[in-house]
Write a protein that holds these residues in place. Structure first.
Motif, short mmCIF file in Angstrom:
data_model
loop_
_atom_site.label_atom_id
_atom_site.label_comp_id
_atom_site.label_asym_id
_atom_site.label_seq_id
_atom_site.Cartn_x
_atom_site.Cartn_y
_atom_site.Cartn_z
N ARG A 84 54.28 82.83 13.31
CA ARG A 84 53.19 83.61 12.70
C ARG A 84 53.13 83.44 11.19
O ARG A 84 52.06 83.60 10.59
CB ARG A 84 53.36 85.08 13.06
N ARG A 101 37.45 81.46 8.88
CA ARG A 101 38.72 81.87 8.31
C ARG A 101 39.76 80.77 8.47
O ARG A 101 39.80 80.10 9.50
CB ARG A 101 39.19 83.16 8.97
N ARG A 140 44.54 86.20 7.48
CA ARG A 140 43.98 87.50 7.80
C ARG A 140 42.98 87.98 6.75
O ARG A 140 42.46 89.08 6.86
CB ARG A 140 45.10 88.54 7.92
N SER A 143 39.39 86.99 4.70
CA SER A 143 38.22 86.12 4.76
C SER A 143 37.89 85.51 3.40
O SER A 143 37.31 84.43 3.33
CB SER A 143 37.01 86.90 5.28
N HIS A 149 44.63 95.73 -0.37
CA HIS A 149 44.65 95.33 1.02
C HIS A 149 45.52 96.30 1.83
O HIS A 149 46.47 96.89 1.30
CB HIS A 149 45.20 93.91 1.16
N LYS A 172 48.82 95.49 6.78
CA LYS A 172 48.94 94.33 7.66
C LYS A 172 48.70 93.00 6.93
O LYS A 172 48.97 91.94 7.48
CB LYS A 172 47.94 94.45 8.81
N ILE A 173 48.19 93.06 5.69
CA ILE A 173 47.98 91.84 4.91
C ILE A 173 49.31 91.45 4.27
O ILE A 173 49.91 92.22 3.51
CB ILE A 173 46.89 92.05 3.84
N ARG A 174 49.76 90.23 4.56
CA ARG A 174 51.03 89.75 4.05
C ARG A 174 50.82 88.93 2.78
O ARG A 174 49.70 88.61 2.41
CB ARG A 174 51.71 88.90 5.12
N ASP A 233 49.10 85.67 3.37
CA ASP A 233 47.65 85.77 3.54
C ASP A 233 46.93 85.70 2.20
O ASP A 233 45.88 85.06 2.07
CB ASP A 233 47.30 87.06 4.27
#
Length: 302
Positions: free
Chosen positions: A94, A259, A264, A266, A274, A277-279, A282
């Motif tokens: 991932r 994308r 994650r 755009s 953010h 969940k935005i790493r 990303d």
């Protein structure tokens, strides 16, 4: 717009993420080392000086296996028993997928303004004439071919295309399949296999090759930029010869629409906040995508 500073900043951030991924892979191999045959000689992985990727053996291993894999030698032939737990394998994957996409876009951004000259095409070798007479029936001696060197995998410069019409098969897992018993009551009873667990060993040879390819790309970004410039030159030559039908064109753009793969976000917005969940990868991917799109839309022709 000079994106050199942004490229360098994102490059260093990607190297930190790569070191984390290699460390995660080394921890997984260490965890399975005691129970898996052949994997017990593997130790932790690390990113050495100059961006080299290694898997080090444990104490007591043979001296000839001190370096099991490098960024240019990691292959199934050298390490056929590299396995990772399922949960760790998916966790690395991932993060690896957006890291590869970000590195690909940094290469495209770094190739802006690079002009290369393609060598002339090699003439095709004529086909050998058919043997006639008694020589046509004489057996040929065995040819001793040299053993090929391990193939060095490189980071792909093109995004994998989406396949909207692909039919994904969803087979029923073995533990959920219906039990169909025969009429032979004397047959031994075979229990169903257990459901997949997060600790099941997964073949990670291909994953190690992708880590090595990403390491080589981040270690030699100018060389990868020249490689992409050669691809652009071949694409332009194919477009020029497309009307004559002598060349087949496969891809027009290295980036796919929408994308980026594994991302994650755009679009890149440095002042936006953010969710959790935005790493970090990303944000790096979104910034690198903006740099790559700018480099492709506004090439430096000076």
């Amino acid at each position: 717009m000079d994106g050199t500073a942004a490229i360098e900043r994102n490059l260093e951030a990607l190297k930190r993420i790569l070191v984390m991924l290699v460390a995660m892979a080394g921890m997984g191999v260490e965890k399975l080392g005691a129970g898996m045959p052949g994997a017990g000689s593997l130790g932790a992985g690390s990113l050495g000086a100059g961006g080299q990727f290694f898997f080090f053996p444990r104490k007591g291993a043979a001296a000839s296996r001190q370096v099991l894999a490098e960024k240019s030698k990691l292959s199934p032939a050298l390490n056929p028993a590299l396995t990772l737990p399922r949960a760790l394998y998916l966790a690395i994957l991932r993060l690896l997928r957006p890291a590869e996409a970000a590195a690909r876009r940094l290469i495209i951004a770094a190739a802006r303004g690079i002009v290369v000259k393609l060598p002339p095409l090699r003439p095709r070798k004529p086909k050998p004439e058919m043997l006639r007479g008694p020589r046509a029936f004489m057996p040929k001696g065995p040819k001793k071919r040299p053993k090929p060197a391990p193939r060095i995998r490189s980071l792909s410069l093109l995004d994998p295309l989406r396949r909207p019409f692909r039919v994904r098969r969803r087979p029923v897992p073995a533990h959920a399949a219906p039990r169909i018993l025969g009429l032979d009551f004397n047959a031994p009873y075979r229990p169903l296999p257990p459901p997949p667990s997060s600790d099941d060993p997964i073949d990670a040879v291909r994953l190690g090759q992708r880590l090595a390819a990403l390491t080589a790309a981040l270690d030699d970004l100018p060389g990868q930029a020249k490689r992409f410039a050669r691809w652009q030159a071949r694409r332009d030559a194919a477009l020029a010869q497309g009307s004559s039908g002598t060349s087949r064109l496969r891809r027009l753009s290295p980036l796919r629409r929408g994308r980026p793969p594994g991302g994650r976000l755009s679009r890149y917005d440095p002042v936006a906040t953010h969710p959790g969940k935005i790493r970090e990868v990303d944000e790096i991917l979104a910034h690198a995508h903006a740099l790559a799109v700018y480099a492709l839309d506004r090439p430096d022709t000076s």
